[in-house]
Design a protein around this motif. Structure first.
Motif, short mmCIF file in Angstrom:
data_model
loop_
_atom_site.label_atom_id
_atom_site.label_comp_id
_atom_site.label_asym_id
_atom_site.label_seq_id
_atom_site.Cartn_x
_atom_site.Cartn_y
_atom_site.Cartn_z
N VAL A 179 -6.51 4.84 5.22
CA VAL A 179 -6.75 3.40 5.17
C VAL A 179 -7.68 3.05 6.31
CG1 VAL A 179 -5.68 1.10 5.27
CG2 VAL A 179 -4.40 3.02 4.30
N LEU A 220 -6.60 2.05 -4.18
CA LEU A 220 -5.27 1.53 -3.90
C LEU A 220 -5.38 0.09 -3.41
CD1 LEU A 220 -3.68 4.56 -2.00
CD2 LEU A 220 -3.38 3.94 -4.40
N THR A 259 0.84 -1.20 0.00
CA THR A 259 0.00 0.00 0.00
C THR A 259 0.87 1.25 0.00
OG1 THR A 259 -1.75 -1.18 1.16
CG2 THR A 259 -1.87 1.22 1.18
N SER A 264 -4.43 5.61 9.30
CA SER A 264 -4.70 4.20 9.05
C SER A 264 -5.39 3.54 10.23
CB SER A 264 -3.38 3.48 8.76
OG SER A 264 -3.61 2.10 8.52
N HIS A 270 -9.60 -4.08 4.00
CA HIS A 270 -9.34 -2.65 4.10
C HIS A 270 -9.58 -1.98 2.76
CE1 HIS A 270 -7.07 -4.01 7.63
NE2 HIS A 270 -7.29 -2.79 8.08
N TYR A 271 -9.74 -0.67 2.82
CA TYR A 271 -9.71 0.18 1.64
C TYR A 271 -8.64 1.25 1.88
CZ TYR A 271 -12.59 3.46 4.39
OH TYR A 271 -13.07 4.31 5.34
N ALA A 272 -8.16 1.83 0.80
CA ALA A 272 -7.17 2.90 0.91
C ALA A 272 -7.49 3.97 -0.13
CB ALA A 272 -5.76 2.37 0.71
N THR A 305 -4.88 -2.89 -1.07
CA THR A 305 -4.71 -3.09 0.37
C THR A 305 -5.00 -4.55 0.68
OG1 THR A 305 -7.01 -2.58 0.84
CG2 THR A 305 -5.47 -0.74 0.94
N GLN A 334 2.43 2.55 -3.29
CA GLN A 334 1.52 3.20 -4.23
C GLN A 334 1.44 4.71 -4.02
OE1 GLN A 334 -2.15 0.58 -4.93
NE2 GLN A 334 -1.26 -0.15 -3.01
#
Length: 171
Positions: free
Chosen positions: A120, A158, A5, A91, A164-166, A160, A8
């Motif tokens: 995140v 992104l 992550t 995060s 999770h999401y980013a 991850t 990126q």
């Protein structure tokens, strides 16, 4: 693997980064080798975690991770100067905060012009890991909040971990 992550984000070797809600310093230490001439402020409200990060940095000989006590939900609470950072990492924190907008106001204050934020968080409540289902702060809500607070979404997809999401945004 946080390095997937973090890669990126395309950090520069000299970036100044703040990890808001650093916890045990997991991301700060993962980032330390990626920005060898930069600085990572690991900001945490739990004083025992700040002490733990400081000890781990000393034990590992990592000089660019700087643990700080701070309350990132309030203006000035990070303890950092205005326009001090190139990137802020938030995060696994947003779901926990009472004042979600407050942390983004503090983020904007400490970011340099054109600075970026990596957000995140959890996509779900998974087998007792992560937040309780009613505390999950969805990606859609996070995008809306970032936009409302004046950030421009650069990338909301992104790579991850599975739960999770980013989102990468800038000011």
């Amino acid at each position: 693997d946080p390095s997937v992550t973090l890669a990126q984000v395309h950090f520069k070797p000299t970036d100044v980064v703040a990890d808001f809600g650093a916890g045990s310093g997991f991301l700060a230490f993962a980032l330390a080798g990626m920005i060898p001439s930069g600085t990572i402020f690991a900001i945490e409200i739990q004083k025992d975690m700040v002490t733990r990060i400081a000890k781990e940095a000393e034990d590992k000989g990592v000089s660019n991770v700087k643990p700080l006590w701070g309350d990132v939900e309030i203006l000035g609470g990070s303890g950092l100067a205005d326009s001090a950072c190139d990137v802020i990492i938030i995060s696994n924190l947003l779901f926990q905060l009472d004042d979600k907008k407050g942390v983004l106001i503090e983020t904007k204050r400490v970011l340099k012009a054109g600075g970026r934020v990596l957000l995140v968080d959890w996509t779900d409540s998974w087998s007792g890991l992560g937040p309780a289902a009613h505390h999950v702060f969805t990606k859609e809500r996070a995008v809306a909040l970032l936009t409302e607070c004046g950030f421009t979404i650069m990338n909301e997809s992104l790579v991850t971990g599975e739960h999770h999401y980013a989102i990468l945004a800038n000011i």
